[in-house]
Design an enzyme around this catalytic site. Structure first.
Site, PDB file in Angstrom:
ATOM      1  N   GLY A 517       0.584  -1.468  -0.035  1.00 41.60           N
ATOM      2  CA  GLY A 517      -0.029  -0.735   0.408  1.00 41.60           C
ATOM      3  C   GLY A 517       0.798   0.905   0.266  1.00 41.60           C
ATOM      4  N   GLY A 518      -0.285   2.435   0.402  1.00 42.19           N
ATOM      5  CA  GLY A 518       0.698   3.376   0.094  1.00 42.19           C
ATOM      6  C   GLY A 518       1.874   3.323   1.541  1.00 42.19           C
ATOM      7  CG  PHE A 519       3.097   2.158   6.365  1.00 48.58           C
ATOM      8  CD1 PHE A 519       2.858   3.917   7.017  1.00 48.58           C
ATOM      9  CD2 PHE A 519       3.138   1.557   6.497  1.00 48.58           C
ATOM     10  CE1 PHE A 519       3.558   3.911   7.944  1.00 48.58           C
ATOM     11  CE2 PHE A 519       4.426   1.591   7.707  1.00 48.58           C
ATOM     12  CZ  PHE A 519       4.224   2.687   8.271  1.00 48.58           C
ATOM     13  N   GLY A 520       3.766   0.836   2.518  1.00 51.87           N
ATOM     14  CA  GLY A 520       4.634  -0.078   2.058  1.00 51.87           C
ATOM     15  C   GLY A 520       4.196  -0.939   1.677  1.00 51.87           C
ATOM     16  CE  LYS A 521       7.940  -4.080  -1.831  1.00 52.27           C
ATOM     17  NZ  LYS A 521       8.985  -4.660  -1.907  1.00 52.27           N
ATOM     18  CB  VAL A 522       1.723  -6.032   4.874  1.00 50.68           C
ATOM     19  CG1 VAL A 522       0.907  -6.886   6.150  1.00 50.68           C
ATOM     20  CG2 VAL A 522       0.605  -4.372   5.164  1.00 50.68           C
ATOM     21  CG  ASP A 633      -8.303   5.332   3.903  1.00 50.72           C
ATOM     22  OD1 ASP A 633      -8.552   5.532   2.538  1.00 50.72           O
ATOM     23  OD2 ASP A 633      -7.057   4.785   4.165  1.00 50.72           O
TER      24      ASP A 633
END
Length: 855
Positions: A517-522, A633
């Site tokens: 996502g916009g934050f990074g990876k999970v 969101d």
């Protein structure tokens, strides 16, 4: 204890905490001058001090320690005014410290004890008081290094009668950070015409992290209880901190609700725990919920503690799983003052194994109520071998994040103080009014800057509110803006090292990625004892970044609900921004609707998922904070499903605190996801809880239609799902656009029709015409009852009375159209919490249900 101001000065410029700085010797040398004021030094360098007040003896042996008289000529201790000495008769059979309490130091004017050997660091300070015939006439205050321990005019006789359970003595214990290089001084200040007294003083240096970045400069120990076990005397403390642990029975509301269990093998400490936290003997036995001698097995086990109002209290729970060997075998719930602070609590999973000592901290704000309730009970909504709660120990500490005082806060002041306060208040108001007008005019001429989300100071309700210690005490920068959370907030929750994270994710193995996502990876990862977790790692060019990272930690630390994804911990070492969550085995709601090979959901499963998400949002809007919280969101990728397909709201990086009661909205720059964004919020930049309702309406249509909310490949009038679905719904042909995988026999026509009407109402152009989340939830539950009744008929069952009632209530919808002002007032004020009845214990089922609807 580390004071927030010291922490900001010494460490914020490096972006890491002192503990991390000490890992590199060259960095340690550079900042040693700063750290010494906030971290303290080890006990090998500073010896404990035991003072027998009013005595000239050099060797009084009490509780296994040698106590030195304050007038014995010890050069490390001095008195500014010696006052007088009284010798009384004390029976050794009545008091453990009888030899100490035979002498009393009495002051009829202010006097200081000075301890020049005390170096900067953290200390336990214990003051011993034993009643004597004239003690009732004594009123005084106590201060240590400008930190107020006991307020002026305090009468210890009253406190001893209230807190000592029949004893004639009291030991007041404080945890204090000494930052001065000139040692420690303790001041006794009697009220004019009265006197102060003290029998003995202990000063115990504390090495290691007893409290992880504790808030403020000091705290007072109110209670230290060995739950289910015997009394632990001070000389039995494993770490030479000389702490005494009481038995818990005297504080229990009903002894029949709890039974004692003991360990069958050796207990050891988990990561983050050690003898400094608590002696191992605390964890070798526990009290668990009993069902043999109570009316219902669902009754909770309760403890009741008297506290001083208008303070914050840190509650430290000590746990150890003594029976089970695998995660998921025991779940239970934790309540503080009748609010759920943790559910689905699995001691073994959190501690990392059986017979592992583990502790968890929370903070409660007490405004007016003088009684603090702690309750544990079964988690009735999870499948587990055992839902009986378990607890080994409990500590309660009084703290004050707003002022440097632990003395009682009275609403009555002297005439001089009142007059001075009025004068200062008026002058301050005039100055601030002038500054406000000046800066307001200047700001109106400038372009708006991007918003910065920060934690605000505590502003407690007139009732008691639980909040975890993320906290709460923020300093201001020179510019007057709030400082970033990273340099000031004090977090509760596990703080993982980057080494632990790399090990859990196999050095961020790409094959373990379960989302981006916009934050990074999970990543899916494993921590101790093979407990699965989700690790969300921000990439360097994250679209969100530090502000959202801190906001999510803040929100998830103080929010606990069955339908919110729980945060386990975080990592901020070496510039990383990593969040660790409970693993949601069934992924996102969207993955079960379209765009993946996940199995699709039945109509009933979709309804249950929507109801779960609605409960989570309803909790945010009404029970998550004093003014409510707006998620901002809401979308199907932020609704996750656990192994039992229980829906939980996730991703709180964009969340905002709701407007004050006298405001209708929060003015803020527009943030959110395209396709779900409230058009009114987009046009006017005025955020309300109804913005979440709009987004949830889009989710409802997405759930039933199983298509993307924005799909450019479709004909122009169908690209935007919300606009298209509302138009089709109004035309009366909604059934033509639902997911083709939903067979006609799978759903009730009545339930589908009502579902479409709810979604349409949520998408009203004017937010005043949209329902609240409480109304959405109520109607969705009605839809589910209609569907269940329909399925029962298909299976040959008679329609239930409840199903018939649901059918009759299906039209019109229970949606109240009210004015903007009424709407905001209704959303901003959460319902009163459930209170414990005097006649009997509450059922956890009833409490849980009340929190589901009125969190």
């Amino acid at each position: 204890m580390i004071h927030t101001k010291n922490l900001v000065c010494s460490c914020a410029i490096h972006g890491v905490l002192p503990r991390n700085l000490m890992m590199n010797s060259w960095v340690c040398l550079l900042v040693l001058g700063f750290i010494i004021f906030s971290m303290g030094i080890t006990r090998a360098q500073v010896k404990p001090v035991f003072i027998n007040c009013g005595s000239n003896s050099t060797t009084v042996n009490a509780s296994g320690r040698i106590w030195v008289g304050d007038s014995s000529g010890n050069g490390d201790v001095s008195l500014s005014y010696s006052g007088s000495v009284m010798v009384v008769s004390v029976s050794a059979s009545d008091v453990a410290y009888a030899d100490l309490y035979r002498s009393i130091r009495i002051f009829n004017k202010t006097s200081n004890y000075s301890f020049r050997s005390v170096r900067p660091g953290n200390y336990f300070i214990r003051l011993h008081f034993h009643l004597f015939p004239d003690a009732a006439a004594s009123t005084f205050g106590i201060t240590a290094n400008d930190f107020n321990f006991v307020a002026a005019n305090h009468n210890l006789t009253d406190e001893i009668a209230r807190r000592s359970n029949g004893s004639s003595s009291l030991i007041k214990e404080y945890f204090l950070n000494v930052s001065s290089t000139h040692g420690l001084w303790i001041e006794f200040a009697p009220t004019l015409g009265s006197f102060a007294f003290v029998n003995a003083i202990e000063i115990i240096p504390v090495a290691g992290e007893l409290f992880l970045n504790p808030a403020g400069k000091g705290m007072e120990t109110m209670y230290r209880v060995n739950v289910g076990g015997p009394e632990i005397e001070s000389d039995q403390d494993d770490d030479d901190l000389w702490r005494k642990w009481e038995k818990d029975a005297v504080y229990m509301y009903s002894a029949n609700t709890g039974s004692v269990i003991e360990n069958t093998s050796a207990v050891s400490y988990s990561n983050g725990s050690n003898p400094t936290i608590a002696p191992i003997s605390v964890y070798t036995d526990a009290r668990t919920t009993s069902s043999a001698n109570v009316l219902k097995p669902t009754l909770n086990i309760s403890w009741k503690f008297e506290v001083d109002p208008k303070f914050q209290y840190l509650l430290r729970f000590h746990f150890c799983e003594l029976l089970y060997s695998d995660p998921g075998q025991r779940f239970f719930m934790i309540y503080i003052d009748f609010k759920i602070v943790d559910d689905n609590f699995d001691v073994l999973a959190r501690a990392g194994g059986k017979n592992k000592a583990y502790h968890q901290d929370y903070v409660v704000v007490v405004s007016e109520i003088k009684t603090l309730w702690v309750q544990l009970g079964p988690e009735t909504y999870r499948t587990a071998s055992d839902t009986k709660a378990i607890l080994s120990g409990l500590e309660i500490f009084k703290i004050d994040l707003d002022e440097e005082t632990l003395g009682s806060k009275s609403s009555k002041n002297s005439a001089m103080n009142i007059s001075l306060g009025i004068i200062v208040g008026v002058l301050t108001a005039v100055i601030f009014l002038g500054l406000y007008i000046f800066f307001h005019r200047r700001c109106n001429k400038k372009t708006k800057k991007p918003e910065i989300n920060t934690v605000t100071n505590l502003n407690p309700n007139p009732s008691t509110h639980w909040q975890p210690l993320v906290l709460l005490n923020l300093d201001r920068s020179a510019s007057g803006n709030e400082t970033p959370l990273s340099s000031t907030a004090i977090r509760i929750g596990r703080r993982f090292t980057i080494t632990e994270i790399r090990s859990a994710t196999n050095d961020f193995d790409e094959s373990l990625i379960i989302g981006t996502g916009g934050f990074g990876k999970v990543y899916k990862a494993m921590i101790e004892e093979h407990v699965p977790v989700a690790v969300k790692r921000a990439h360097p060019n994250s679209e969100q970044g530090l502000t959202e990272f801190e906001t999510e930690i803040e929100m998830l630390s103080k929010l606990r609900h069955r339908h919110l994804v729980p945060m386990i911990g975080y990592c901020d070492e070496k510039g990383e921004m990593i969040l660790v969550y409970e693993y949601m085995a069934n992924g996102t709601l969207r993955s079960h609707l379209y765009g993946s090979d996940q199995p699709h959901l039945s109509w009933k499963q979709r309804l249950v998922a929507c109801i779960g998400a609605a409960r989570g949002l309803h909790y945010l809007h009404t029970g998550g904070a004093e003014r409510g919280i707006i998620h901002r969101d809401v979308k199907t990728t932020n609704i996750l499903l656990d192994g039992d397909f229980v829906a939980k709201m996730a991703d709180f990086g964009l969340s905002k605190t709701g407007p004050p009661v006298d405001h209708s909205h929060v003015s803020t720059v527009v943030r959110g996801s395209f396709g779900y964004l409230d058009p009114e919020y987009f046009r006017r930049q005025k955020l309300t809880q109804k913005s979440d309702v709009y987004s949830f309406g889009v989710v409802l249509f997405e759930v039933v239609c199983a298509r993307a909310v924005i799909d450019p490949t479709l004909p122009r009038d169908q690209i935007n799902l919300a606009e298209w679905a509302v138009r089709v719904q109004r035309e009366g042909s909604f059934e033509n656009i639902i997911d083709r995988r939903l067979q006609t026999d799978d759903y009730s026509q009545e339930s589908l029709t009502m579902f479409g009407e709810i979604a349409e109402k949520c998408l009203a152009d004017d937010r005043r015409n949209r329902p609240t989340m409480a109304e959405v939830l109520w109607n969705l539950e009605t839809v589910l009852r209609l569907q269940e009744s329909y399925m029962g008929v298909l299976n040959g069952e008679e329609p239930s009375d409840e199903g018939m009632r649901s059918s009759s209530m299906a039209e019109p919808l229970r949606l109240s159209l009210i004015s903007e002002e009424e709407d905001d007032e209704a959303d901003a004020n959460p319902p009163e919490p459930t209170r414990l009845e005097e006649s009997s214990l509450l059922s956890l089922d009833s409490i849980y249900r009340s929190h589901q609807r009125e969190p």
